[in-house]
Scaffold this motif. Structure first.
Motif, short mmCIF file in Angstrom:
data_model
loop_
_atom_site.label_atom_id
_atom_site.label_comp_id
_atom_site.label_asym_id
_atom_site.label_seq_id
_atom_site.Cartn_x
_atom_site.Cartn_y
_atom_site.Cartn_z
N ALA A 85 0.83 -1.20 0.00
CA ALA A 85 0.00 0.00 0.00
C ALA A 85 0.87 1.25 0.00
O ALA A 85 0.59 2.21 -0.73
N ALA A 86 1.94 1.25 0.78
CA ALA A 86 2.84 2.41 0.82
C ALA A 86 3.55 2.60 -0.52
O ALA A 86 3.72 3.73 -0.99
N LYS A 89 1.23 4.22 -3.01
CA LYS A 89 0.67 5.51 -2.60
C LYS A 89 0.82 6.51 -3.75
O LYS A 89 1.86 6.59 -4.39
N GLY A 90 -0.24 7.22 -4.03
CA GLY A 90 -0.22 8.17 -5.12
C GLY A 90 -0.84 7.64 -6.41
O GLY A 90 -1.11 8.42 -7.32
N TRP A 91 -1.02 6.32 -6.50
CA TRP A 91 -1.70 5.79 -7.68
C TRP A 91 -3.17 6.20 -7.58
O TRP A 91 -3.82 5.95 -6.55
N LEU A 94 -5.70 3.48 -6.43
CA LEU A 94 -5.41 2.72 -5.20
C LEU A 94 -6.64 2.64 -4.29
O LEU A 94 -7.30 3.63 -4.01
N VAL A 96 -7.45 0.63 -0.58
CA VAL A 96 -6.93 -0.19 0.52
C VAL A 96 -8.10 -0.55 1.44
O VAL A 96 -8.83 0.33 1.90
#
Length: 127
Positions: A85-86, A89-91, A94, A96
């Motif tokens: 997930a980290a 990040k920014g996609w 995304l 979660v």
């Protein structure tokens, strides 16, 4: 992060009967059959999920016809899921949740990650 390998390959297909014949002829066990969904498993519990190509719960297709709709990767532990997930990040795609990380790869394919449910398989061949 430790990615173990493919966990679930989810397909949308034009012909459920043909898909059932294909995967059973391929040698996979039919683990579950419900109206509109077939799930096959390898001995280690990697799964092939099959649904009609117009099933509303499938991610959008990237190409016409019967095709892969989502590839779910297994990770070794919860901490690996946090690391995935980290890393993503920014996609913009995304998503979660408590048990999975989902996104679309740069080619538009749906990808997901979850803690693996694989089981060890005893070696079948000597050596």
């Amino acid at each position: 992060m430790k990615i173990v390998g493919p966990e679930i390959l989810t397909y949308g297909v034009e012909d459920m009967d043909a898909a059932k014949r294909f995967w059973t002829d391929f040698g996979l066990a039919l683990a579950e059959e419900t109206p509109g969904r077939l799930t096959f498993e390898t001995m280690e519990k990697t799964a092939i999920a099959v649904a009609p190509k117009d099933a509303p719960d499938l991610p959008p297709a990237v190409e016409a016809g019967s095709t892969l709709r989502e590839l779910t990767w297994g990770v070794a532990a919860e901490r690996d899921l946090v690391e995935v997930a980290a890393a993503l990040k920014g996609w913009p795609s995304l998503e979660v949740t408590n048990d999975a990380v989902r996104a679309k790869d740069p080619n538009g394919y749906a990808i997901a990650f979850r803690v693996t449910r694989r089981v060890p398989v005893e070696r079948l061949l000597p050596g």
